[in-house]
Each structure stands twice: as structure tokens, then as C-alpha cells.
Design a protein around this motif. Structure first.
Motif: not given
Ligand SMILES: CO[C@@H]1O[C@H](CNc2nc3cc4c(=O)[nH]c(N)nc4cc3[nH]2)[C@H]2OC(C)(C)O[C@@H]12
Ligand SMILES: [Zn+2]
Length: 371
Positions: A145-147, A95-97, A213-218, A91-93, A187-189
Motif C-alpha cells: 500500500f503506497d502513495e 493506493g493509486f486508485q 516502479i510506481g509514481g510513473l505514467s501519471v 492485485t494492485d493495492s 519504489v516512489q520518489g
Molecule cells: C496509460 O494509462 C493511464 O495511466 C494510468 C497508468 N499509470 C499508472 N501509474 C501507476 C502508478 C502506481 C503506483 O505508484 N502505485 C500503485 N499502487 N499503483 C500504480 C498504478 C499505476 N498506473 C492508468 O490509470 C488511469 C485510469 C488514471 O489512466 C490510465
């Protein structure tokens, strides 16, 4: 509690094959995790997911807290019982949502106030509340739980945010989770290597059973995502699982595996399936193409999924054009089978010592237009 062993390592890159064990069974890595945000991998039953080889799926704290409510899920004995899924759940925490979906009110040291994207109701998440929700959900792998800072962000903000994310991770670790559950640090940064090193070192000091590894695919450019993902993966302990959140295309996953990353999740295979965009061993295929109307071929002649064994491109195109729900189901079965088979083949290639050749061959095939 989770255990992880590395079964084989590639000689030319950081790719490795491993085995994660939890109370809900074995996960052979590299692994792709289908996204089941609100307790369902959209359009598929658990039996269909078992059939395509899914060993772990994702659930989401934010979504399940808002609907149906974690108390309701707990009433049924947790998410495994509620959705009748007998294998692993991560389960994701939340934070991201909270940062990507909700109307954000404010972030403080204590946590985050936000308004539900469903009905505008006010909520508050803190590290402790996120842990309590994930405990009620009963997931096997719990995320801290992260930012997740947006891209691009000022380096000064990213630096401050990662320090708070580490303090939040410590608070998560100090929370007493169910002994069936394992907590991963995230991990953030941002896209700053020096900040990634600080974040990774701080989380390693807290000693988690696995790291994300968080903070990517954003929204960052792909080459930058690769550069930061590869750099960060190498900072993390070799004997612990490494999870790249929200990634990605088949190409991203093959490259991520070569960086030494073990776990991946992305909405792409399921979301694209519902939009008639299919992945094949000869490149991408839009099943709504008019020239496919009389095609008696399967989506992919090299695929042995239920859809490819039983239905033609012409029939699948018809279903999609007619708006039949079956179209989304059959397309989802194929796309998820494609992703899960891809990482399974990658695992075998690592074990057989020919991952580089496998990766380069697949990257060529994935980008040809031969459909
Ligand atoms: C290609 O799919 C789009 O890109 C988002 C996926 N990219 C993503 N990077 C993330 C980073 C984190 C994080 O730093 N921390 C926590 N707790 N969870 C995370 C969850 C993440 N998912 C999907 O999310 C949306 C729905 C915005 O578009 C999709
Ligand atoms: Zn197929």
C-alpha cells in the motif's frame, strides 16, 4: 511463495529473460499483464485469455472492495474461483486508485480516508486493510500500500511521502499474508533521482521478493518517464523481478525491457480496442476508417490471432460502426494478442542474443503509417 530466475541477459543493454514461478503456474518474462480491474478483462472469457497466451492478469483492491466487496469474493473462495481464472493474478493495492479515482478526504500516517467514486460512501484504507483485502482476494502477487504522488509535485512533499510509503511498506511486510502470496515493494520518489535512490534503498533493506516502479505514467513527459524508469530499474536487485506499473505503449514496453524491466501492465490495448484503435506490425490502425469498408485484409497480415485468422477489416469496421459488442471483443483479442506476442518475441530475441536489432526493427515498424 514466488521464485524468479534470470534465463538470459542481453550483452548490449540491461534486457533479460526470466521465469517467475508461483502456485498458479509459470510466468515467462518479459511479460505483459492484461488489466482485469473488477475481475474481468473487459469483453473476454478466461478461455479466450488462455488462447492468446495470457499467464497473469491484474485485479484491483480498490475496485473489488467497493464492488462486489472482498467479503463476497472471499465467500466464493477468492478471485481465482470467483472469475474462474486458473493462472496468476497480481492485485494492485488500492493506493493509486484512491488517489486517482476516489474523492480523497485525508491522508494520515495510519492510512487514507476516501469516498467511493461509485456511491460516495466513506471508506478507510491502511496498509493492514489493503493486505487483508488482497489476502481475501487470494492473489498470487500482492502490491504494498503506497502513495503515488501526482505529477508534478513539490520535491519536499515527494520526499516526505516516500518516507511514509516506506513505513507503510514495512507495515505491509509485517502483516501475515497467505503463504501462497508474495508481496512486492513499490519504489516512489517522483521524478527526482536522489529520492528514487532513497526509496529504492529503503525498500531493498526490507527485502521483498520483487519490486515495482510506481509514481510513473501519471502524466509526465515520456523522455522523463524513460529516464526515471531506467535509473530506478538499475537500482533494484538483479535477482528479483522488476515491474513498471501502468506502462504502456508497445514502444514504452520495448524501451522498458531494454532498461531491465520484466513486468508491464496498461489499460491501453484493451481500452484502445474498445475505441477501434488497433496495434499492428505496420503501425497503428483506426478500424473505423471509411476507406476500409471494402477491405478484405486482416487487421495485420503478420498476426495469427483468432480475429486476424477469421475476419476482414471491412467486417470489423462494419461491426464497430453498427455498435456491435462483437467489435469490442474481436478488437480486444487482437490488441492483447499483439502485446503478449510482442513481449514473447522480445523474450526470444533476448535468448537468441539479438534483442537490440529486434527492438530497433520493431520501433521502426510500430511508427510507420503503412496501413
Ligand atoms: C496509460 O494509462 C493511464 O495511466 C494510468 C497508468 N499509470 C499508472 N501509474 C501507476 C502508478 C502506481 C503506483 O505508484 N502505485 C500503485 N499502487 N499503483 C500504480 C498504478 C499505476 N498506473 C492508468 O490509470 C488511469 C485510469 C488514471 O489512466 C490510465
Ligand atoms: Zn490479430
Amino acid at each position: 511463495m514466488l521464485s524468479f530466475v534470470v534465463d538470459a541477459k542481453d550483452k548490449n543493454c540491461s534486457a533479460r529473460a526470466g521465469t517467475i514461478k508461483t502456485t498458479h503456474g509459470i510466468i515467462e518474462t518479459p511479460i505483459f499483464m492484461p488489466v482485469g480491474t473488477v475481475g474481468s478483462v473487459k469483453t473476454l472469457t478466461p478461455d479466450e485469455l488462455y488462447e492468446i497466451g495470457a499467464t497473469i492478469i491484474l485485479g484491483n483492491t480498490y475496485h473489488l472492495h467497493l464492488r462486489p466487496g472482498d467479503d463476497i469474493v472471499a465467500h466464493f473462495g477468492g478471485l481465482h474461483r470467483f472469475m474462474n481464472w486458473k493462472r496468476n493474478i497480481l492485485t494492485d493495492s488500492g493506493g493509486f486508485q484512491v488517489f486517482s479515482l476516489a474523492d480523497l478526504n485525508k491522508i494520515t500516517e495510519d492510512g487514507v480516508e476516501f469516498k467511493s467514486h461509485i456511491d460516495g460512501s466513506k471508506h478507510f484504507f491502511s496498509p493492514e486493510i489493503s493486505m487483508e483485502i488482497q489476502k481475501k482476494l487470494g492473489s498470487d502477487i500482492v502490491m504494498a500500500f503506497d502513495e503515488c504522488v501526482p505529477y508534478p509535485s513539490e520535491k519536499s512533499y515527494v520526499a516526505k511521502s516516500l518516507e511514509r510509503t516506506t513505513r507503510w511498506a514495512k507495515r505491509c511486510k509485517e502483516y501475515s499474508l497467505d503463504y501462497h502470496q508474495s508481496l512486492f515493494g513499490i519504489v516512489q520518489g517522483g521524478v527526482f533521482k536522489d529520492l528514487r535512490k532513497i526509496s529504492a534503498d529503503q525498500l531493498i533493506d526490507l527485502d521483498f521478493p520483487g519490486y515495482a516502479i510506481g509514481g510513473l505514467s501519471v502524466g509526465e513527459e515520456i523522455p522523463l518517464m524513460y529516464e526515471i524508469a531506467e535509473y530506478t530499474a538499475q537500482l533494484l536487485p538483479e535477482e528479483k523481478p522488476r515491474y513498471l506499473m501502468g506502462v504502456g505503449t508497445p514502444e514504452d514496453i520495448l524501451n522498458g525491457i531494454s532498461f531491465g524491466i520484466d513486468m508491464f501492465d496498461c489499460v491501453m490495448p484493451t481500452r484502445n480496442a474498445r475505441n477501434a484503435l488497433l496495434f499492428t506490425s505496420e503501425g497503428r490502425l483506426s478500424i473505423k476508417r471509411a476507406d476500409l469498408a471494402k477491405s478484405d485484409d486482416p487487421i495485420d497480415k503478420n498476426c495469427d490471432c483468432y480475429t486476424c485468422r477469421n475476419f476482414s477489416r471491412g467486417y470489423l469496421r462494419h461491426l464497430y460502426k453498427a455498435g456491435e459488442i462483437l467489435a469490442m471483443r474481436l478488437n480486444t483479442i487482437h490488441n492483447l494478442h499483439f502485446y503478449i506476442s510482442l513481449v514473447k518475441s522480445a523474450r526470444n530475441a533476448i535468448i537468441n542474443g539479438n534483442f537490440e536489432a529486434f527492438k530497433n526493427d520493431m520501433l521502426l515498424k510500430l511508427n510507420q503509417g503503412g496501413n
